[in-house]
Each structure stands twice: as structure tokens, then as C-alpha cells.
Motif scaffolding. Sequence first.
Motif, short mmCIF file in Angstrom:
data_model
loop_
_atom_site.label_atom_id
_atom_site.label_comp_id
_atom_site.label_asym_id
_atom_site.label_seq_id
_atom_site.Cartn_x
_atom_site.Cartn_y
_atom_site.Cartn_z
N GLN A 16 0.95 -1.13 0.37
CA GLN A 16 -0.02 0.27 0.11
C GLN A 16 0.91 1.13 0.36
O GLN A 16 1.92 1.14 0.77
N GLY A 19 1.62 7.63 0.16
CA GLY A 19 1.70 9.02 -0.23
C GLY A 19 2.54 9.70 -0.27
O GLY A 19 2.68 11.27 -0.63
N LYS A 56 -5.10 3.21 4.51
CA LYS A 56 -6.26 3.28 4.18
C LYS A 56 -6.91 2.30 3.41
O LYS A 56 -6.60 0.86 4.18
N SER A 57 -8.36 2.29 2.71
CA SER A 57 -9.16 1.66 2.46
C SER A 57 -9.28 0.56 1.37
O SER A 57 -9.11 -0.80 1.23
N ASN A 58 -7.71 0.71 0.25
CA ASN A 58 -7.33 -0.24 -1.04
C ASN A 58 -6.13 -0.30 -0.32
O ASN A 58 -5.13 0.22 -0.66
N LYS A 80 -10.29 -4.59 -2.25
CA LYS A 80 -10.15 -3.62 -0.83
C LYS A 80 -9.87 -4.47 0.04
O LYS A 80 -10.57 -5.40 0.39
N GLY A 86 -13.53 2.56 7.01
CA GLY A 86 -12.17 2.46 7.68
C GLY A 86 -12.11 0.92 8.52
O GLY A 86 -11.27 0.56 8.90
#
Length: 277
Positions: A16, A19, A56-58, A80, A86
Amino acid sequence: MDLSAQMMQATVQLEQPLGDGTRTVGTGFLITETTPDGKPHTILVTANHVFDKMPKSNARIGYRFANADGSWSYSPQSLKIRDAQGHPLWTHHPSRDVAAIAITAPAAFTKAAIPEDYLAADDTFSKYQVGAGDQMMTLGFPRGLAANSAGFPILRAGRVASYPIAPAKIFPTFLLDFSVFPGNSGGPVFMSGPARHTAAGDNGQSSQDVEFIAGLLTQQVELNSERLDIGIVTNARFIRETIALIKDPAAPVTEVASQEPISGAKAASAEEAARPE
């Protein structure tokens, strides 16, 4: 079935992006089990902390596809793992570091998933007299590194480094002598080759080729902030129980006698490989 080759096909990288140019990386593997109506069900198994460290969700699951010319393509797809609020969508064992989630996988991976029967049963270790000094193999993505551009996992081997290793309700984890790195967490630990056993009516020792998944890698051992190059493996019994919890949240689970895998040592989490994407 050549379990080593099949495990290569069934093991995937989980990641994941965070960011900030880094990513969290772990390892998972696919198990197939049959539902009451006789249909196959594909389950992704990993360490619970791998998913837990992904906010995060995915997540992304690293699928690979064979091309007509003999080459392979690495094609990660979205998975997912959390709902809109969440909340986790995976199932985790209440006392052990094991997670499982039902997935819809591409046909090639549905076919490659390992039958649930290959997970070690309560009597597997004693049946084949598996113990200290026996060699087991493990697959993973240390520091997010794959064996090649196709995204296959890296195969490592180590010897069982603790005694005794059964029964699971007393010894839920055991030690494996090999170097563990972030990104290895959740990888399968399996045996494929000769194991010691005593055949019925045989007064001597003989050997038999055995193939089974002994458990999954969950941690590495540290003592006084020093890595000891020892992995902690959670027994396959708890994988079976986690899969059962997907179907029935009230399914019984093992009450273990000890929660600490090694006295006086710090078990360092092996899940989070923060590195440039």
C-alpha cells in the motif's frame, strides 16, 4: 503436486503506497477451501499486522500473468481491505497474528491456490517427527524485493531452531533459523522433502517425502536492539481457525498456554518495508 513450485505461484506481494514516496509491503498466499455447497473459495492469508499497518481502504495484490512467448507480466490489482468507515474487511485470529480474507482472484490464481488440506493438522509434526534441525522453506518479499521483474517471491530456507514445536495449543509458534527482513511477514513456511518418521512395524528410522504448510512467518527476533537472524513462525493450526472464522465468527479457537514466543527477547515486527516506490 510439487509444493515448492505451487507455493511460488500462490504467493503474492501485498503493498500500500503511503503517499510520501514510500510503501508498506508484506507477503500473502492463497488457499482454496470448499464451501458447504461444494464450490471452491479463494482465501488470501497473511499476518494480521500487515493489513493493520495499511491505513487506507485499498491495498495492492501483486498478480502475475504468463504471456504466450514465455515471458511474464507483473500486474498488481486493487484489493479492498477496509469499508467506507475504515473498518477492516478481513478476519483475524483473536489471539495470534493471522489474517484471512475471501477474494475474487483471476482464474490463473484461483487455480494456483493451495488446497486447505495442505495446512498442517494437529498431528502432522508428530506423525513425521518434524522438529529441531529439520529444514523448512519460506517465501517472501524482503524489503519489497521480488525474485525478478515478473514479481515472483524469493525462496529462502532455514532449520527449525526450537524444541519442542508441538502441540500448537502449548507451543503456538516456533523458531526458524534464517534472516528475516521487513516485507517477509505473512509469507508461508512449508516443508517439501524428506522428513523423519517411524513406519508402523518398523523398528528403525525411515524417511518419507512430505509436503505441507507448517505456518506463516509473523516476526523476527531482536535482543537488545540486535537482530538475531531468527524468524518466528505461527503454527498452521491458527490459519485453519482464522479461515473457519470467515464462515462462522463463533467458530471455536485455541486457547494457547503461552503468548510469548521467546523469553527475554523482543519480537520485532517484520511487516513494514518503507522504501521508494
